[in-house]
Write an enzyme that holds these catalytic residues in place. Structure first.
Site, PDB file in Angstrom:
ATOM      1  CB  SER B  67      -0.892  -0.039   1.249  1.00 39.67           C
ATOM      2  OG  SER B  67      -1.463   1.210   1.479  1.00 39.67           O
ATOM      3  CB  CYS B 126      -2.520   2.397  -8.790  1.00 40.46           C
ATOM      4  SG  CYS B 126      -1.915   2.447  -7.087  1.00 40.46           S
ATOM      5  CB  THR B 261       6.468  -9.576  -5.810  1.00 40.81           C
ATOM      6  OG1 THR B 261       5.339  -8.702  -5.894  1.00 40.81           O
ATOM      7  CG2 THR B 261       6.681  -9.978  -4.371  1.00 40.81           C
TER       8      THR B 261
END
Lengths: 268, 300
Positions: B67, B126, B261
């Site tokens: 976040s 997003c 990631t």
């Protein structure tokens, strides 16, 4: 920067839930500076996915020591590492603590926060006068006291239950120490490692957030450099996940701009 | 073996990109970036953004939520302080742009047109912002409007990064294609919520975006569907941790892949994926990627 596989040459539990690992990691040992950390993969697979950032506690020749506390599943897995295992580490990462000379430095460690201060003490002691104040809940949980004393530094202790040293929190002891020492000492006319240091010109602290916040309040306006512990994503400054709010707005990305930050400038 | 892939006007040296938000601007690990097909920058907005309050990251078995909230220095600082460095990279630089309004995408596209960057990735996906973001990407008509604006105002390659949150990315991919996009990136993170054990949201921004290996089956599913539905290239993204994952995405129809990631776990992850793909191509005596790309549909 490639992750490296390092041999664990010694793994042991220092006290309940606190573990020490010595790694054979010559390149890291050569490069690492106080304040920096290694990002450690605690499993081979994707669970847990992310590495665990652990500050370097000490360096001896080609070996690097990590001391950590089990706080969750990842560190519990790391605690199962045995001598002879290999550990996948990335680092050294983070901005080194400032290199100081001719200062009166006070180190204040709470619980597991004692660990990164040892390496700092080892590197700073020659050029500065230092005193060390360590706190924990009980005597059994006081860490690395012998190692600090072996550096020839004056060490004062505080425990919550009074089982060793001052009875109370270490920040209280720090405040008493500072107030009893009067105006800031100059570097002349004092022993290099005098048992009674001057009012510190710099304080380095590591411990739980409430301890750090308490220390800043008690010592204001003396600047306090703190080793901040927080969840990280990458540890390398590319993901922006480890944000610490700055007073006056914005964030410190503390994997890159820390983990040693001037606590007076951030919101704890 | 010719490993190059061309999308729009841009030829990439190989099909591996570092995904937006997971490799900053490619400058921290230049030796990695230089050997990739390209780097997609952190999202850039017209105005600087401080991002969401911490904590910004939550881990779960098989993945994570972030976040960050598009923290970035803003368009002007980006152009003044970052682009002079990214232009020296030996790979392609794709600038991810995010607007708070539809018009802002047009303005960002127009202003980037004269900058020494290679392509734009239009971020309509997003999950971590209140205005725009995935809300735009959930509506094919808005995706079409934003893509049309961007297309009209830049001569550079335009890639649209799609969301699969509460929308069929086939519909938004078609909208992007109709509006002149050169490619679509499929997919951005999925909406997620993590609680702290006491019923309160764990993340400072409340909700987050799910990424990591847990995302892969769904991302692959989306790539398979989207690649069958549009003619423009699809860039596969979502949970790619290894070369085997990348091969799966190419097989499902992606022309290129983005590693995201995995960069957080290992800053050389994308390079490892590319080296593995290269070895795969050599072992299988591939002249280019055509035999791999889309083979799932040909075999089923």
């Amino acid at each position: 920067m490639k992750p490296a596989l390092c041999l664990v040459v010694q793994a042991r539990e220092l006290c309940t839930g606190i573990f020490s690992l010595w790694l054979e990691a010559s390149e890291t040992a050569h490069r690492v500076k106080p304040g920096q950390f290694l990002n450690v993969k605690v499993s081979n697979g994707p669970d847990p996915l992310l590495r665990r950032p652990i500050s370097v506690c000490d360096v001896e020749r080609s070996r690097v020591r990590l001391v950590f506390r089990v706080v969750g599943r990842g560190t519990a897995m790391l605690a199962r590492v045995r001598t002879g295992d290999e550990l996948d580490v990335l680092g050294p990462l983070g901005r080194p603590a400032p290199e100081l000379h001719h200062k009166d430095i006070m180190l204040c460690g709470g619980g597991i926060g004692t660990a990164p201060l040892l390496f700092l003490a080892r590197r700073l002691r020659r050029a500065n006068r230092m005193q060390v104040l360590l706190g924990a809940r009980t005597k059994a949980e006081l860490l690395l006291v012998r190692e600090f004393r072996a550096l020839g530094l004056p060490v004062r202790l505080a425990t919550d239950d009074g089982s060793a040293g001052y009875r109370g929190v270490v920040t209280e002891l720090v405040e008493q120490q500072v107030r009893s020492q009067g105006p800031e000492a100059t570097s002349q006319g004092r022993g290099r490692r005098s048992a009674v240091g001057g009012k510190p010109s710099a304080v380095f602290a590591c411990g739980p957030r409430p301890m750090l916040a308490d220390l800043v309040k008690r010592l204001d306006p003396i600047p306090v450099w703190g080793f901040v512990e927080e969840r990280m994503g990458c540890g390398t400054g590319i993901c922006y996940c480890c944000a610490l709010p700055k007073k006056g707005g914005g964030h410190v990305r503390f994997c890159e701009e820390g983990p040693v930050v001037k606590l007076n400038e951030v919101v704890l | 073996m010719n490993p190059q892939v061309t999308i729009g006007k841009t030829t990439f040296a190989n099909p591996v990109l570092a995904a937006s938000g997971t490799f900053e601007f490619g400058l921290k690990f230049k030796s990695v970036a230089n050997r990739l097909g390209g780097v997609v920058t952190k999202a850039i907005t017209l105005q600087p953004r401080v991002g969401n309050p911490p904590p910004r990251i939550y881990e779960f078995p098989g993945g994570m939520l972030n976040s960050v909230g598009l923290e970035n220095p803003g368009f002007e600082v980006f152009c003044r302080e970052v682009v002079p460095h990214t232009r020296k990279l030996k790979c392609r630089v794709v600038v991810n742009i995010a607007g708070a309004t539809v018009d802002e995408y047009g303005e960002l596209a127009a202003r980037l047109d004269s900058e020494p960057v290679d392509a734009l990735e239009v971020n309509v996906s997003c999950p971590n912002v209140k205005e725009g973001g995935a809300l735009f990407g959930q509506q094919p008509s808005v995706v079409e409007a934003i893509t049309t604006l961007a297309r009209r105002r830049t001569t550079k390659t335009v890639i649209v990064k799609l969301t699969a949150n509460f929308v069929d990315p086939v519909e938004t991919a078609k909208a992007a294609e109709a509006a002149g996009a050169d490619a679509v990136t499929t997919i951005n993170t999925l909406f997620g919520l993590a609680l702290d054990g006491n019923g309160r949201p764990f993340l400072g921004g409340r909700n987050g975006g799910v990424s990591g290996p847990a995302l892969k089956p769904f991302a692959l599913f989306c790539v398979d569907r989207v690649a069958a539905a549009v003619k423009i290239p699809v860039i596969g993204c979502g949970g790619i941790m290894s070369t085997a994952d990348a091969v799966d995405f190419l097989s499902a129809g992606a022309r290129m892949v983005q590693v995201g990631t995995a960069n957080l776990v290992n800053p050389e992850a994308a390079l490892d994926v590319w080296n593995g793909l290269k070895a795969h191509a050599e072992q299988n005596d591939l002249g280019n990627w055509d035999a791999v790309v889309g083979r799932t549909r040909r075999r089923s």
